[in-house]
Write a protein that holds these residues in place. Structure first.
Motif, PDB file in Angstrom:
ATOM      1  N   SER A  72       3.690 -13.799   7.340  1.00 41.83           N
ATOM      2  CA  SER A  72       5.130 -13.457   6.332  1.00 41.83           C
ATOM      3  C   SER A  72       4.268 -13.006   5.055  1.00 41.83           C
ATOM      4  O   SER A  72       4.247 -12.039   3.912  1.00 41.83           O
ATOM      5  N   SER A  73       2.849 -13.848   4.421  1.00 39.24           N
ATOM      6  CA  SER A  73       2.693 -13.546   3.402  1.00 39.24           C
ATOM      7  C   SER A  73       1.039 -11.848   3.005  1.00 39.24           C
ATOM      8  O   SER A  73       1.708 -10.954   2.333  1.00 39.24           O
ATOM      9  N   ALA A  74       1.351 -11.206   4.512  1.00 33.80           N
ATOM     10  CA  ALA A  74       0.415  -9.820   4.898  1.00 33.80           C
ATOM     11  C   ALA A  74       1.597  -9.234   4.853  1.00 33.80           C
ATOM     12  O   ALA A  74       1.558  -8.136   3.869  1.00 33.80           O
ATOM     13  N   LEU A  75       2.627 -10.159   5.415  1.00 32.17           N
ATOM     14  CA  LEU A  75       4.387  -8.894   5.247  1.00 32.17           C
ATOM     15  C   LEU A  75       4.239  -8.393   3.246  1.00 32.17           C
ATOM     16  O   LEU A  75       4.502  -7.515   2.831  1.00 32.17           O
ATOM     17  N   ARG A  76       4.627  -9.121   2.532  1.00 34.70           N
ATOM     18  CA  ARG A  76       4.920  -9.686   1.722  1.00 34.70           C
ATOM     19  C   ARG A  76       4.446  -8.681   0.539  1.00 34.70           C
ATOM     20  O   ARG A  76       4.138  -7.691   0.019  1.00 34.70           O
ATOM     21  N   ALA A  77       2.909  -9.040   0.639  1.00 30.65           N
ATOM     22  CA  ALA A  77       1.598  -8.259   0.021  1.00 30.65           C
ATOM     23  C   ALA A  77       1.207  -6.849   0.306  1.00 30.65           C
ATOM     24  O   ALA A  77       1.267  -5.677  -0.606  1.00 30.65           O
ATOM     25  N   ALA A  78       1.835  -6.557   1.473  1.00 25.03           N
ATOM     26  CA  ALA A  78       1.797  -4.671   2.107  1.00 25.03           C
ATOM     27  C   ALA A  78       2.903  -3.905   1.127  1.00 25.03           C
ATOM     28  O   ALA A  78       3.380  -2.934   0.752  1.00 25.03           O
ATOM     29  N   MET A  79       4.163  -5.384   1.734  1.00 25.47           N
ATOM     30  CA  MET A  79       5.139  -4.358   0.186  1.00 25.47           C
ATOM     31  C   MET A  79       5.301  -4.826  -0.965  1.00 25.47           C
ATOM     32  O   MET A  79       5.574  -3.321  -1.497  1.00 25.47           O
ATOM     33  N   GLU A  80       5.123  -5.476  -1.298  1.00 21.65           N
ATOM     34  CA  GLU A  80       4.828  -5.409  -3.050  1.00 21.65           C
ATOM     35  C   GLU A  80       3.658  -3.828  -2.914  1.00 21.65           C
ATOM     36  O   GLU A  80       3.830  -3.688  -4.418  1.00 21.65           O
ATOM     37  N   GLU A  81       2.642  -3.660  -2.405  1.00 23.77           N
ATOM     38  CA  GLU A  81       1.906  -2.803  -2.654  1.00 23.77           C
ATOM     39  C   GLU A  81       2.380  -1.476  -2.652  1.00 23.77           C
ATOM     40  O   GLU A  81       2.044  -0.575  -3.832  1.00 23.77           O
ATOM     41  N   VAL A  82       3.439  -1.262  -1.651  1.00 24.97           N
ATOM     42  CA  VAL A  82       4.198   0.421  -2.160  1.00 24.97           C
ATOM     43  C   VAL A  82       5.744   0.359  -2.861  1.00 24.97           C
ATOM     44  O   VAL A  82       5.726   1.593  -3.548  1.00 24.97           O
TER      45      VAL A  82
END
Length: 152
Positions: free
Chosen positions: A22-32
């Motif tokens: 969940s944390s990795a997904l959120r970080a990737a989404m925030e990045e884009v």
């Protein structure tokens, strides 16, 4: 010295792994989303309104997994910036139903494409049957936990 006993072995904890995912997904989404001037919560709010126009602040907060206060601050900013509209007075009760503006829809189109690309990247190592199985398994986990909450 290793710790034995009642602690959780993080290397074998499915809950910990889910939180890490969940944390990795959120970080990737925030990045884009950052280059588009959005956060994950901003995007979630617009996506919810596109799919369910007229949601209230409370309904949006539940759907985006934030507090009502946080959603209210976000909605005020989105309204000020022309992404959503809300009536001056509640048509029924106290809830002010929000709707996307054309500007909000255009912004959401770009954000949705960016978020879809993240999800495609996340699922790239899985076959279609594995993706379907993962979806079923996660849905089952959510269902089991929510049913346990209801029974308590």
């Amino acid at each position: 010295m290793s710790q034995k006993g009642s602690g959780v072995d993080l290397d074998k904890s499915l809950g910990y792994l889910l939180k890490e995912a969940s944390s990795a997904l959120r970080a990737a989404m925030e990045e884009v989303l950052r280059p588009l001037g959005m956060t994950v919560t901003h995007y979630s709010c617009l996506e919810l309104l596109a799919q369910r126009p007229g949601l209230s602040n409370s309904e949006l907060a539940r759907g985006a997994f934030v507090t009502r206060q946080s959603m209210n601050v976000l909605l005020q900013a989105l309204e000020r910036d022309g992404y959503v509209t809300r009536p001056a007075e509640a048509p029924v009760g106290k809830a002010l139903p929000a709707r996307l503006t054309p500007r909000g829809r255009r912004s959401l189109e770009k954000a949705s494409a960016a978020v879809r690309a993240v999800e495609v990247r996340m699922l790239a190592g899985l076959t279609e049957p594995e993706q379907a199985a993962a979806f079923r398994i996660l849905r089952s986990m959510v269902h089991s936990l929510r049913n346990d909450d209801d029974a308590a």
